[in-house]
Design an enzyme around this catalytic site. Structure first.
Site, short mmCIF file in Angstrom:
data_model
loop_
_atom_site.label_atom_id
_atom_site.label_comp_id
_atom_site.label_asym_id
_atom_site.label_seq_id
_atom_site.Cartn_x
_atom_site.Cartn_y
_atom_site.Cartn_z
N HIS A 17 -5.15 -7.26 5.56
CA HIS A 17 -4.45 -6.55 6.68
C HIS A 17 -3.88 -7.88 7.60
CE1 HIS A 17 -7.37 -3.18 6.31
NE2 HIS A 17 -6.07 -2.64 6.11
N LYS A 41 -10.47 10.61 6.28
CA LYS A 41 -11.20 9.54 5.44
C LYS A 41 -12.66 9.37 5.81
CE LYS A 41 -7.22 6.79 4.29
NZ LYS A 41 -6.60 5.38 4.39
N ARG A 95 -0.47 -3.52 -2.66
CA ARG A 95 -1.49 -4.32 -3.49
C ARG A 95 -1.09 -4.20 -5.00
NH1 ARG A 95 -6.85 -1.82 -1.29
NH2 ARG A 95 -5.38 -0.21 -1.69
N SER A 133 -10.65 -1.99 2.21
CA SER A 133 -11.61 -1.83 3.15
C SER A 133 -12.56 -0.81 2.41
CB SER A 133 -11.04 -0.95 4.36
OG SER A 133 -10.07 -1.97 4.99
#
Length: 164
Positions: A17, A41, A95, A133
């Site tokens: 990030h 989430k 990514r 994460s």
């Protein structure tokens, strides 16, 4: 003044990030980091904790390069958040190819709702491509070392949150 929006849950904020944020600051004068309240989430950290972590880690990055960084929690549509903060560009980090497929669909939907807001993709630096994460939390939960993946203060908060 060109304003960009970099959205995410930041649960927790990682080196991936901060790399995207640092690089996004070279593209805009003001970068709003949108911390999503995404209840689906089930974040480990509260919204307040995530906002505080992002502010502590990222505001100094902007100061170093002359970019104003503002942290803004949001729960509405991303395109509405972009309008709310006056962003002309949405910054997204990629990514892998799998990220692109999802992001491509998201861009199409956002453009259908507001064609005046562009989306810019920044590829993750090679050293950060594996960082997610979700994986960082799992590594920490299972006793692994997350030093390579998160800033020191975030590591401390993560371990404290997990009771380690």
């Amino acid at each position: 003044m060109r304003t960009g929006l970099y959205p995410g849950t930041f649960d927790p904020v990682t080196h991936g990030h901060t790399d995207i944020i640092r690089r996004a600051c070279t593209l805009v004068d003001r970068l709003v980091i949108g911390v999503a309240i995404n209840r689906d989430k089930g974040p480990l950290f509260t919204l307040e904790e995530r906002v505080a972590m992002v502010e502590a880690e990222c505001v100094p990055l902007g100061q170093n390069v002359g970019c104003e960084i503002v942290v803004h929690p949001f729960e509405n549509l991303l395109i509405d958040c972009a309008r709310d903060v006056g962003a002309s560009v949405i910054v997204r980090g990629l990514r892998a190819v799998a990220d692109f497929e999802y992001e491509y669909q998201m861009v199409g939907m956002n453009r259908a709702m507001d064609h005046s807001i562009e989306t810019v993709f920044l590829m993750a630096d090679a050293k950060n491509q594996a960082i997610a994460s979700k994986l960082v939390k799992e590594i920490a939960r299972l006793g692994g070392d997350v030093t390579k993946f998160v800033p020191p203060a975030v590591k401390d908060q993560l371990l404290a949150k997990l009771g380690k």
